[in-house]
Design an enzyme around this catalytic site. Sequence first.
Site, PDB file in Angstrom:
ATOM      1  N   ASP A 134     -11.059 -26.035 -12.708  1.00  0.00           N
ATOM      2  CA  ASP A 134     -11.555 -26.076 -11.341  1.00  0.00           C
ATOM      3  C   ASP A 134     -12.958 -25.460 -11.252  1.00  0.00           C
ATOM      4  O   ASP A 134     -13.323 -24.900 -10.234  1.00  0.00           O
ATOM      5  CB  ASP A 134     -10.561 -25.305 -10.438  1.00  0.00           C
ATOM      6  N   CYS A 189       6.474 -42.059  -6.394  1.00  0.00           N
ATOM      7  CA  CYS A 189       6.564 -41.710  -4.973  1.00  0.00           C
ATOM      8  C   CYS A 189       7.498 -42.686  -4.258  1.00  0.00           C
ATOM      9  O   CYS A 189       8.162 -42.323  -3.291  1.00  0.00           O
ATOM     10  CB  CYS A 189       5.183 -41.772  -4.311  1.00  0.00           C
ATOM     11  N   CYS A 192       8.646 -43.005  -0.278  1.00  0.00           N
ATOM     12  CA  CYS A 192       8.525 -41.705   0.395  1.00  0.00           C
ATOM     13  C   CYS A 192       7.161 -41.574   1.080  1.00  0.00           C
ATOM     14  O   CYS A 192       6.149 -42.016   0.552  1.00  0.00           O
ATOM     15  CB  CYS A 192       8.692 -40.603  -0.651  1.00  0.00           C
ATOM     16  N   CYS A 199       1.759 -33.658   7.259  1.00  0.00           N
ATOM     17  CA  CYS A 199       0.430 -33.030   7.320  1.00  0.00           C
ATOM     18  C   CYS A 199       0.010 -32.817   8.774  1.00  0.00           C
ATOM     19  O   CYS A 199      -0.165 -33.779   9.520  1.00  0.00           O
ATOM     20  CB  CYS A 199      -0.604 -33.895   6.603  1.00  0.00           C
ATOM     21  N   CYS A 215      -8.644 -31.025   6.048  1.00  0.00           N
ATOM     22  CA  CYS A 215      -7.505 -30.331   5.431  1.00  0.00           C
ATOM     23  C   CYS A 215      -7.558 -28.835   5.791  1.00  0.00           C
ATOM     24  O   CYS A 215      -8.632 -28.230   5.843  1.00  0.00           O
ATOM     25  CB  CYS A 215      -7.606 -30.543   3.921  1.00  0.00           C
ATOM     26  N   CYS A 242      -2.998 -24.207   2.300  1.00  0.00           N
ATOM     27  CA  CYS A 242      -1.842 -24.829   2.957  1.00  0.00           C
ATOM     28  C   CYS A 242      -0.991 -25.474   1.872  1.00  0.00           C
ATOM     29  O   CYS A 242      -1.519 -26.139   0.984  1.00  0.00           O
ATOM     30  CB  CYS A 242      -2.344 -25.880   3.955  1.00  0.00           C
ATOM     31  N   CYS A 245       2.034 -30.153   2.219  1.00  0.00           N
ATOM     32  CA  CYS A 245       2.281 -31.456   1.570  1.00  0.00           C
ATOM     33  C   CYS A 245       2.888 -31.291   0.190  1.00  0.00           C
ATOM     34  O   CYS A 245       3.307 -32.276  -0.429  1.00  0.00           O
ATOM     35  CB  CYS A 245       1.026 -32.322   1.546  1.00  0.00           C
TER      36      CYS A 245
HETATM   37  S1  SF4 Z   1       6.024 -36.215  -0.563  1.00  0.00           S
HETATM   38 FE1  SF4 Z   1       4.203 -37.451  -0.942  1.00  0.00          FE
HETATM   39  S2  SF4 Z   1       3.597 -36.996  -3.024  1.00  0.00           S
HETATM   40 FE2  SF4 Z   1       5.722 -36.317  -2.805  1.00  0.00          FE
HETATM   41  S3  SF4 Z   1       6.968 -38.079  -3.458  1.00  0.00           S
HETATM   42 FE3  SF4 Z   1       6.720 -38.218  -1.252  1.00  0.00          FE
HETATM   43  S4  SF4 Z   1       4.934 -39.558  -1.013  1.00  0.00           S
HETATM   44 FE4  SF4 Z   1       4.884 -38.816  -3.133  1.00  0.00          FE
HETATM   45  S1  SF4 Z   2      -2.850 -29.141   2.244  1.00  0.00           S
HETATM   46 FE1  SF4 Z   2      -1.815 -31.110   2.549  1.00  0.00          FE
HETATM   47  S2  SF4 Z   2      -0.522 -30.848   4.376  1.00  0.00           S
HETATM   48 FE2  SF4 Z   2      -1.987 -29.157   4.339  1.00  0.00          FE
HETATM   49  S3  SF4 Z   2      -3.643 -29.902   5.651  1.00  0.00           S
HETATM   50 FE3  SF4 Z   2      -4.210 -30.409   3.536  1.00  0.00          FE
HETATM   51  S4  SF4 Z   2      -3.470 -32.484   3.212  1.00  0.00           S
HETATM   52 FE4  SF4 Z   2      -2.467 -31.686   5.038  1.00  0.00          FE
END
Ligand code: SF4
Ligand code: SF4
Length: 316
Positions: A134, A189, A192, A199, A215, A242, A245
């Site tokens: 990173d 995925c 899903c 988010c 984000c 965060c 997700c």
């Molecule tokens: S939550 Fe998002 S990244 Fe995880 S399996 Fe579902 S669609 Fe894919």
């Molecule tokens: S980290 Fe993921 S859930 Fe949180 S604001 Fe960013 S994209 Fe959205």
Amino acid sequence: MKASAAATHTSLIKQKAKELGFSHCGVAKAGFLEEEAPRLEAWLKGNMNGQMHYMANHFDKRLDPTKLVPGAKSVISFLYNYYPEQDLAQSSHYKIAKYAYGTDYHFVIKDKLRELLQYIYDTIGEVEGRAFTDSAPVMERQWAQKSGLGWLGKNSLLLNKQKGSFFFLAELILDLDLEPDIPLAKDFCGNCTRCIDACPTEAIVTPGVVDGSRCISYYTIELKEAIPEEVKGKFENWVFGCDICQDVCPWNRFSTPHQEAEFQPHPDMRGMKKGDWEEISREVFNKVFKKSAVKRTKYEGFVRNINFVRQKKEEH
Ligand code: SF4
Ligand code: SF4
């Protein structure tokens, strides 16, 4: 049959990576990331980097590892688990991304990569190489995907079938021929959409594309000015980064706690109550986050984030 030099070197490196605590290690042949060029260009054109202007720098270097290490032949990608034993966000009013609980990963991982590079010099010989985590223009997730370590989820993160996504990514770029791994043939995925649905700032604009400028991680860490009013009330008490997700992703049910002592939170962090966070002094901030990546926001930024989240509570 005698193993090729590339196969022997690859297995030596993978073995050492395991000893150093990396859960996974994969290899890809270094080369221009052709299919990524138009994606990166569109992302930048859409201003999805917000004030992260550094993302627009070194466009060519991002796509071509030979511009980072002349004569580069292999990109080795590593995963290092940071999933904590105790998810503090479950009990703490204000929430901090799990990756930032302990000592800043840049230091921890860089030390390990340095050790691995030294091992390569000692056992394999003269090799040109650089270590990254990173810290430079490397398309980490794409390289990890090419190295067979997982797929890029709809939340844009690398997902690994055994580990989920709570891990750091790191790379070595070497001018050494190694045996490349085979990328996964598909993503897992399926239908899903949990990350997109969960988010709170609608930052996942299409599957696999996060508008970085929307984000919560960006607002709470990268943005130097006041957080815009339009996202007030949407942070769900996240004040540094965060995890939403990732927390909702079914693949993270396979996450297991890390074994890295450096990633343990400062003991005082566990006991912080709502009021302690709201009244945090510079001294406490410096003590609790002495080694943590949270220091990136500086004290003023952290207090700004807490106040921003609080205001929503008072006004709604
Ligand atoms: S939550 Fe998002 S990244 Fe995880 S399996 Fe579902 S669609 Fe894919
Ligand atoms: S980290 Fe993921 S859930 Fe949180 S604001 Fe960013 S994209 Fe959205």
